[in-house]
Every structure is written in structure tokens, then in C-alpha cells.
Enzyme design. Structure first.
Site, mmCIF file in Angstrom:
data_model
loop_
_atom_site.group_PDB
_atom_site.id
_atom_site.type_symbol
_atom_site.label_atom_id
_atom_site.label_comp_id
_atom_site.label_asym_id
_atom_site.label_seq_id
_atom_site.Cartn_x
_atom_site.Cartn_y
_atom_site.Cartn_z
ATOM 1 N N GLU A 18 -8.596 -1.587 -16.209
ATOM 2 C CA GLU A 18 -9.218 -1.635 -17.605
ATOM 3 C C GLU A 18 -8.951 -0.393 -18.567
ATOM 4 O O GLU A 18 -9.178 -0.444 -19.540
ATOM 5 C CB GLU A 18 -10.425 -2.055 -17.643
ATOM 6 C CG GLU A 18 -10.760 -3.775 -17.180
ATOM 7 C CD GLU A 18 -12.152 -4.129 -17.103
ATOM 8 O OE1 GLU A 18 -13.097 -3.288 -17.598
ATOM 9 O OE2 GLU A 18 -12.466 -5.254 -16.539
ATOM 10 N N ARG A 21 -4.354 0.948 -17.059
ATOM 11 C CA ARG A 21 -3.144 0.388 -16.725
ATOM 12 C C ARG A 21 -2.096 0.226 -17.714
ATOM 13 O O ARG A 21 -0.964 0.689 -17.851
ATOM 14 C CB ARG A 21 -3.211 -1.099 -16.373
ATOM 15 C CG ARG A 21 -2.132 -1.757 -16.125
ATOM 16 C CD ARG A 21 -2.610 -3.516 -15.742
ATOM 17 N NE ARG A 21 -3.393 -3.763 -14.806
ATOM 18 C CZ ARG A 21 -3.354 -3.643 -13.590
ATOM 19 N NH1 ARG A 21 -2.161 -3.494 -12.954
ATOM 20 N NH2 ARG A 21 -4.495 -3.734 -12.537
ATOM 21 N N GLY A 48 -1.052 -15.645 -4.841
ATOM 22 C CA GLY A 48 -1.542 -16.362 -3.444
ATOM 23 C C GLY A 48 -1.739 -15.393 -2.348
ATOM 24 O O GLY A 48 -2.145 -16.123 -1.269
ATOM 25 N N GLU A 82 -10.797 0.983 -2.114
ATOM 26 C CA GLU A 82 -9.698 1.465 -1.778
ATOM 27 C C GLU A 82 -9.673 2.996 -1.663
ATOM 28 O O GLU A 82 -9.405 3.609 -0.795
ATOM 29 C CB GLU A 82 -8.762 1.488 -3.184
ATOM 30 C CG GLU A 82 -8.144 0.265 -3.472
ATOM 31 C CD GLU A 82 -7.175 0.235 -4.831
ATOM 32 O OE1 GLU A 82 -6.842 -0.736 -5.126
ATOM 33 O OE2 GLU A 82 -7.117 1.081 -5.321
#
Length: 176
Positions: A18, A21, A48, A82
Site C-alpha cells: 500500500e 508498490r 491458488g 518476512e
């Protein structure tokens, strides 16, 4: 949590979508791609696919992690997870970690003040007492990454170009 010695990517980009990017991160990614530096970014995920296993594997299989620490980075559990993984791989396997302080003060990251304090306090309330240990790990990782030499966008106007040049020099010198 071990980090693989098999390197698939030159760089793993960690960032708050947000915040950066569209703009900084997409420009950095494009510049690295133009210079044939293989960079993992989250839009490499297949629809997926399980997100965390793939992100974790990509961190483990990278030579360098660029962590774009923006104003709202600490409000994302994904980003914080991360970061913990990145810092573990730094300790265990020598992953090179380059922090980029994008429109945020490195001392806010290091000391968890400003938006970092607010975001972490909210996450701690939301998680409840059973998962507060995660907040402790996140704070430790933020302090550790902020203590590394990196780039501050407030003092380096041409950060993307300079960052790319450094990466190109390292690639030519065999760091990649």
C-alpha cells in the site's frame, strides 16, 4: 527454520504494498530487471498457491534481501513475518540485507516510535496475550534491520539508480 544454501534469486524485495508498490518498489524492481538481476517480488506468486511457504522459500533462496521500510510497514503482519525470516537467514546463512528507509526515519524503525509504535501496539492488542511473543520477535527484527547500513530516501534523491548501481557492481564482482 533453516535457510537453504541453494540460491535461486539474486534479490528478495520486502515492502508494504500500500505504501510503495506503485512508485518506488515497482521502479526499483523494473530497474533491477532491466539489468538482468533476478528479483523475487510478491507478484511472482501463482494464484491458488500457499502464500507463506512460497515467500519463505523465496527468502531462503535469495542472495540479498532489500527491505523497503515505509511508514506503514509495521502495520502488516506479512511484512513483519518476512522481516523475521530475512533476519534469521542473515544470521544462519549470511543473507545480505539492505534496508531502505522510504520516507521514514530510521530511528522510528530502530526504536519503534511514531507509526511503528502505533502499529505494533495495535497488533499486540489484536493478537492477545497468547501471541504476544510474535510482537517481541517483530520488534527485535525491526531494531536489528535498522542497525544495518542502508539507504534513507530523505537523504538520497536518486535512491533507485544508486541502489541499482551498487547491485550491478556487486554482480560484476561476483557477490551475486
Amino acid at each position: 527454520m533453516s535457510c537453504s544454501s541453494t540460491r535461486k534469486h539474486d534479490i528478495f524485495l520486502s515492502f508494504r504494498g500500500e505504501d510503495t508498490r506503485v512508485g518506488f518498489t515497482s521502479h526499483l524492481h523494473s530497474a533491477l530487471h532491466r539489468h538482468q538481476i533476478d528479483t523475487y517480488i510478491d507478484y511472482n506468486l501463482t494464484k491458488g498457491e500457499q502464500v507463506w511457504p512460497k515467500l519463505s522459500e523465496s527468502i531462503e533462496s535469495s542472495r540479498v534481501a532489500i527491505v523497503v521500510l515505509s511508514e506503514n510497514y509495521a502495520s502488516s503482519r506479512w511484512c513483519l513475518e518476512e522481516l523475521v525470516k530475512i533476519m534469521e537467514c542473515r544470521k544462519l546463512e549470511g543473507l545480505v540485507v539492505i534496508p531502505v528507509f522510504y520516507e521514514t526515519d530510521p530511528s522510528d524503525v530502530r526504536n519503534q516510535t511514531g507509526t511503528y509504535d502505533k502499529a505494533l501496539a495495535k497488533l499486540e492488542r489484536d493478537l492477545g496475550s497468547g501471541l504476544r511473543f510474535k510482537v517481541h520477535k517483530w520488534k527485535a527484527a525491526l531494531t536489528e534491520v535498522a542497525n544495518l547500513c542502508g539507504w534513507d530516501s530523505r537523504t538520497h534523491r536518486y535512491l533507485t539508480n544508486q541502489g541499482t548501481e551498487i547491485q550491478l557492481q556487486r554482480k560484476k564482482q561476483g557477490v551475486f
